[in-house]
Every structure is written in structure tokens, then in C-alpha cells.
Design an enzyme around this catalytic site. Structure first.
Site, PDB file in Angstrom:
ATOM      1  N   LYS A   1       0.400  -5.440   8.926  1.00 34.81           N
ATOM      2  CA  LYS A   1       1.663  -4.878   8.413  1.00 34.81           C
ATOM      3  C   LYS A   1       2.219  -3.945   9.485  1.00 34.81           C
ATOM      4  CE  LYS A   1       3.514  -2.420   4.377  1.00 34.81           C
ATOM      5  NZ  LYS A   1       3.762  -1.059   4.830  1.00 34.81           N
TER       6      LYS A   1
ATOM      7  N   GLY B   1      11.013  -3.347   2.557  1.00 32.86           N
ATOM      8  CA  GLY B   1      11.875  -2.182   2.761  1.00 32.86           C
ATOM      9  C   GLY B   1      13.059  -2.169   1.832  1.00 32.86           C
ATOM     10  N   ASP B   2      13.074  -1.144   0.957  1.00 30.61           N
ATOM     11  CA  ASP B   2      14.230  -0.884   0.080  1.00 30.61           C
ATOM     12  C   ASP B   2      14.537  -2.002  -0.903  1.00 30.61           C
ATOM     13  OD1 ASP B   2      14.338   1.442   1.446  1.00 30.61           O
ATOM     14  OD2 ASP B   2      16.304   1.117   2.359  1.00 30.61           O
TER      15      ASP B   2
ATOM     16  N   GLY C   1       7.244  -1.632  -2.554  1.00 24.82           N
ATOM     17  CA  GLY C   1       6.486  -0.394  -2.670  1.00 24.82           C
ATOM     18  C   GLY C   1       7.070   0.564  -3.678  1.00 24.82           C
TER      19      GLY C   1
ATOM     20  N   PRO D   1       0.858  -1.194   0.000  1.00 20.05           N
ATOM     21  CA  PRO D   1       0.000   0.000   0.000  1.00 20.05           C
ATOM     22  C   PRO D   1       0.895   1.247   0.000  1.00 20.05           C
ATOM     23  CG  PRO D   1      -0.051  -1.119   2.150  1.00 20.05           C
ATOM     24  CD  PRO D   1       0.886  -1.893   1.291  1.00 20.05           C
TER      25      PRO D   1
ATOM     26  N   GLN E   1      -6.573  -2.537   3.022  1.00 19.03           N
ATOM     27  CA  GLN E   1      -5.909  -2.247   4.292  1.00 19.03           C
ATOM     28  C   GLN E   1      -6.707  -1.226   5.103  1.00 19.03           C
ATOM     29  OE1 GLN E   1      -2.420   0.361   4.927  1.00 19.03           O
ATOM     30  NE2 GLN E   1      -1.333  -1.485   5.561  1.00 19.03           N
TER      31      GLN E   1
ATOM     32  N   CYS F   1       2.025   2.739   9.911  1.00 18.80           N
ATOM     33  CA  CYS F   1       2.061   4.106   9.377  1.00 18.80           C
ATOM     34  C   CYS F   1       2.531   5.085  10.462  1.00 18.80           C
ATOM     35  CB  CYS F   1       0.673   4.506   8.873  1.00 18.80           C
ATOM     36  SG  CYS F   1       0.665   6.186   8.223  1.00 18.80           S
TER      37      CYS F   1
HETATM   38  C1  LIG Z   1       4.167   7.849   0.135  1.00 19.96           C
HETATM   39  C2  LIG Z   1       4.051   6.575   0.923  1.00 19.96           C
HETATM   40  C3  LIG Z   1       2.805   6.155   1.347  1.00 19.96           C
HETATM   41  C4  LIG Z   1       2.664   4.962   2.081  1.00 19.96           C
HETATM   42  N1  LIG Z   1       1.418   4.551   2.450  1.00 19.96           N
HETATM   43  C5  LIG Z   1       1.278   3.390   3.150  1.00 19.96           C
HETATM   44  C6  LIG Z   1      -0.012   2.906   3.511  1.00 19.96           C
HETATM   45  O1  LIG Z   1      -1.046   3.483   3.163  1.00 19.96           O
HETATM   46  N2  LIG Z   1      -0.060   1.766   4.245  1.00 19.96           N
HETATM   47  C7  LIG Z   1       1.061   1.074   4.618  1.00 19.96           C
HETATM   48  O2  LIG Z   1       0.964   0.050   5.285  1.00 19.96           O
HETATM   49  N3  LIG Z   1       2.287   1.493   4.245  1.00 19.96           N
HETATM   50  C8  LIG Z   1       2.411   2.618   3.525  1.00 19.96           C
HETATM   51  N4  LIG Z   1       3.650   3.024   3.124  1.00 19.96           N
HETATM   52  C9  LIG Z   1       4.811   2.166   3.437  1.00 19.96           C
HETATM   53  C10 LIG Z   1       5.058   1.177   2.283  1.00 19.96           C
HETATM   54  O3  LIG Z   1       3.979   0.284   2.120  1.00 19.96           O
HETATM   55  C11 LIG Z   1       6.346   0.375   2.514  1.00 19.96           C
HETATM   56  O4  LIG Z   1       6.218  -0.318   3.720  1.00 19.96           O
HETATM   57  C12 LIG Z   1       7.576   1.263   2.575  1.00 19.96           C
HETATM   58  O5  LIG Z   1       7.559   2.229   1.542  1.00 19.96           O
HETATM   59  C13 LIG Z   1       8.859   0.435   2.478  1.00 19.96           C
HETATM   60  O6  LIG Z   1       8.854  -0.344   1.304  1.00 19.96           O
HETATM   61  P1  LIG Z   1       9.618   0.125  -0.046  1.00 19.96           P
HETATM   62  O7  LIG Z   1      11.025   0.477   0.330  1.00 19.96           O
HETATM   63  O8  LIG Z   1       9.520  -1.056  -0.961  1.00 19.96           O
HETATM   64  O9  LIG Z   1       8.883   1.342  -0.557  1.00 19.96           O
HETATM   65  C14 LIG Z   1       3.801   4.188   2.386  1.00 19.96           C
HETATM   66  C15 LIG Z   1       5.055   4.610   1.929  1.00 19.96           C
HETATM   67  C16 LIG Z   1       5.190   5.766   1.199  1.00 19.96           C
HETATM   68  C17 LIG Z   1       6.550   6.188   0.696  1.00 19.96           C
END
Ligand SMILES: Cc1cc2nc3c(=O)[nH]c(=O)nc-3n(C[C@H](O)[C@H](O)[C@H](O)COP(=O)(O)O)c2cc1C
Length: 341
Positions: A155, A218-219, A241, A31, A86, A116
Site C-alpha cells: 500500500k 482516498g476520500d 478507510g 488499515p 500489514q 504512512c
Molecule cells: C488515523 C489514521 C490512521 C491510519 N493508519 C494507517 C495504517 O496503519 N496503515 C496504512 O496503510 N494506512 C493508514 N492510514 C491511511 C488509510 O488507510 C487510508 O489510506 C487513508 O485514510 C485514505 O483513505 P480514506 O479517505 O478512505 O480514509 C491511516 C489513516 C488515518 C486517518
């Protein structure tokens, strides 16, 4: 309660189950508030490799009142399956009712947001604030599990902050009341997106809940990163993400890499541009021309990361005020790049 995972990554298609639901791959779309709406999910799914995609965090109040914003965020269609919705919040009864709404409107999995760190969510005791109140978090989980038939997942982060890293304990408590999968973003809430992802923290959750699958998050920016995450933590799969916003083919590539050891040819320049255009058309269809135009202004900087010579593309896209201007700018960009190669 079902669940299981084997360490056999040669067959990821069959190795992860969430209750009665078996996703086609162990790669999930995160998400991402304001980004993972229906148009983006459809675009990302069209690139292949996604086992389950999730909506942005949804407000239980908004869903139950069926207000416009929540109805847009929860909108789905048959091509958007399988879908996880979610929920965020702190009131067990309300969350359970919202989960029933989600189940009745297409969710095959319900996820609870316990990660969050945004102030407006934390102030109301939702998101990562739930990690500070594990009993309250568990009551919410139990209320939802009892209210719906579909599997329920959570999550979370490693903890609220560096001093309160209780993700293994909380994950265990949640699994004991019927949560069927845990996703862990390997940072604390206080870190937000800074610092490195701590894979040992994710491994500790895997160990604490050996009876249900855990996704590492993450990352992850490449298929190799995904494999390293799986190999180093023992997690059953990964959630991706931000990388998906610029490169929605990451799931296809990662799935191929995990199953065959090879990565497909990258998409061509034309395929990437076509994807941006397809995305814009879907935004117009679901949001209307004005909002689609505003939305694409924000999104183009993500897509631009995987495109060549984007300085003027980004500048010009930032000024578009109508679909006609979008098509003019993207057409000019395409012609300029094609002419220079
Ligand atoms: C702009 C933004 C909005 C996000 N919104 C949500 C969300 O609505 N729900 C959630 O569980 N995580 C949210 N996240 C966290 C991501 O789901 C993810 O856990 C985080 O970005 C790390 O993964 P990544 O490095 O692959 O992006 C958000 C992250 C970003 C950057």
C-alpha cells in the site's frame, strides 16, 4: 504468480484475485491505526460487503517479541476472516520473519506499508519513506514474497512528495518480484490528508501494472464515489478507510450499487445505535472495561456523524468513566431522540 482483473464490473464478486485468494467483493477495509482493531473489524464485517479487512500497521519487532500491544493489534478470530496483516519497517530479514509470524497467526494476505507519513515511522525509513528508496522497498518485498506462501501486497501513496511521484515505477518493480496487488492512496506523503485525491496518479499505476490488480483509495465517502474511482482509474476495486468509521454499511451499499445499480435502504436510527452498543460490548470483551470506555470516547465522534442531534451525546460520552456510564449515556440519548421524533 496469479492475478487478474477484468473490467467487467457487473460481476465484482469474481473479478479480483490476489494470487490464490479470491475475495468475495472488491471492497477492502483500510488499515487505520488505533481504529481497525478486532472489535471494529467484527462490527464492520457484520454490516456486509467487505472483501478483505486489514489490521492496523504492525511492528515486526512487536510481533516477534509478542508484546501486549502487538498481540492486541494482531488479535483475530474465525469471524474475522479473511484478514490481511500489514507490516511496517525497513529491515528485509525482520519483515520476512514477521510475515511468517503473521501467516502462522491467521493472515491470508500480508501487506507492506509504503504510505504512512507519520514522523516516527518515516524517521526509521519505513512507511512512505520507502518510496524514496525503491530498491530497498523492492528488497523488502522480495524477502517477504520468498518467506511466505500467502499473497503479498503493498500500500503506497503517489510518491514521497510532489517532486518524487514514482508510484508507477515502484509498483512495477514490486510486481516484478511477486507483489500481487497494489493499493494507492491518491495523495503524496507530504500531503498527508490535505488537498484533493489525484485519480490520474492512480490511473498511472493501473497502467504500469496491468498484470496485477490495483485498488484506488482516498476520500471515498459513498457508493457513487467508489464507482467514479473505478470508472476513472480502471482500478480493480477500492479500499475505504475513514468513511467506514462513521458508516460501516458503506461496503454493503457500495457492493449493491456496483452489482445492481441500487443502494439499500439506510440503516434505521435504532440499528445505528445498536451497532454502537455492539461495538462497545466487543471492546469490553477484547480490551476490558477501562480501555473500552476510553476507546469509545474517541470513536463516538465518528459514529455521531451519521446520527441526529448528537451535541449532548458527544459531550456526555466524552466524560464516561465506566461501562455503566456508557450504557446510561447511550440510553438517555436514544430515549431523547426517540421522544423527539
Ligand atoms: C488515523 C489514521 C490512521 C491510519 N493508519 C494507517 C495504517 O496503519 N496503515 C496504512 O496503510 N494506512 C493508514 N492510514 C491511511 C488509510 O488507510 C487510508 O489510506 C487513508 O485514510 C485514505 O483513505 P480514506 O479517505 O478512505 O480514509 C491511516 C489513516 C488515518 C486517518
Amino acid at each position: 504468480m496469479a492475478i487478474l482483473m477484468t473490467p467487467e464490473l457487473a460481476q465484482p464478486d469474481t473479478c479480483l484475485r490476489i494470487g490464490d485468494f479470491t475475495p468475495k467483493t472488491n471492497l477492502f477495509l483500510s488499515p487505520i491505526a488505533r481504529f481497525c482493531d478486532l472489535p471494529f473489524r467484527l462490527v464492520a464485517r457484520s454490516c456486509g460487503g467487505i472483501g478483505l479487512a486489514c489490521t492496523d500497521l504492525l511492528s515486526p519487532h512487536g510481533l516477534l517479541k509478542e508484546n501486549d500491544k502487538s498481540m492486541y493489534l494482531a488479535a483475530t478470530c474465525p469471524e474475522d476472516e479473511p484478514l490481511c496483516m500489514q507490516l511496517f519497517g525497513e529491515d528485509p530479514e525482520l519483515m520476512a520473519k514477521a510475515a511468517q509470524w503473521a501467516e502462522a497467526h491467521g493472515a491470508v494476505v500480508i501487506d507492506i506499508n509504503m504510505g504512512c507519513p507519520a514522523d516516527k515511522v518515516v524517521k526509521k525509513d519505513g512507511g512512505v519513506a520507502l518510496m524514496r528508496r525503491p530498491e530497498a522497498a523492492t528488497r523488502i518485498a522480495q524477502a517477504i514474497v520468498e518467506a511466505v506462501k500467502v499473497p503479498v501486497t503493498a500500500k503506497m501513496r503517489l510518491g514521497f512528495d510532489a517532486c518524487q511521484q514514482n508510484s508507477p515505477q515502484l509498483a512495477r518493480m514490486l510486481a516484478d518480484v511477486g507483489i500481487q496487488l497494489i493499493t494507492v492512496h491518491g495523495r503524496t506523503g507530504a500531503q498527508r490528508f490535505g488537498g484533493d485525491v489525484d485519480r490520474s496518479g492512480i490511473a498511472a499505476v493501473v497502467e504500469a501494472v496491468a498484470d496485477i490488480p490495483v485498488l484506488g483509495n482516498g476520500d471515498i465517502k459513498s457508493p457513487q464515489d467508489a464507482k467514479e474511482m473505478i470508472d476513472s482509474t480502471g482500478c480493480a476495486g477500492v479500499m475505504i478507510g475513514r468513511r467506514a468509521l462513521s458508516d460501516p454499511w458503506i461496503f454493503r451499499d457500495t457492493h449493491a450499487y456496483l452489482t445492481t445499480g441500487t443502494i439499500p435502504e439506510p440503516p434505521t436510527f435504532d440499528q445505528r445505535v445498536e451497532l454502537v452498543i455492539r461495538h462497545f460490548k466487543l471492546l469490553v470483551e477484547y480490551r476490558g472495561p477501562r480501555r473500552a470506555t476510553m476507546d469509545m470516547r474517541q470513536r463516538i465522534s465518528w459514529y455521531a456523524r451519521m446520527l441526529p442531534k448528537t451535541k449532548s451525546l458527544k459531550q456526555n460520552m466524552n466524560r464516561i468513566g465506566s461501562p455503566e456510564e456508557f450504557y446510561e449515556v447511550i440510553g438517555q440519548y436514544r430515549a431523547t431522540v426517540a421522544g423527539s421524533t
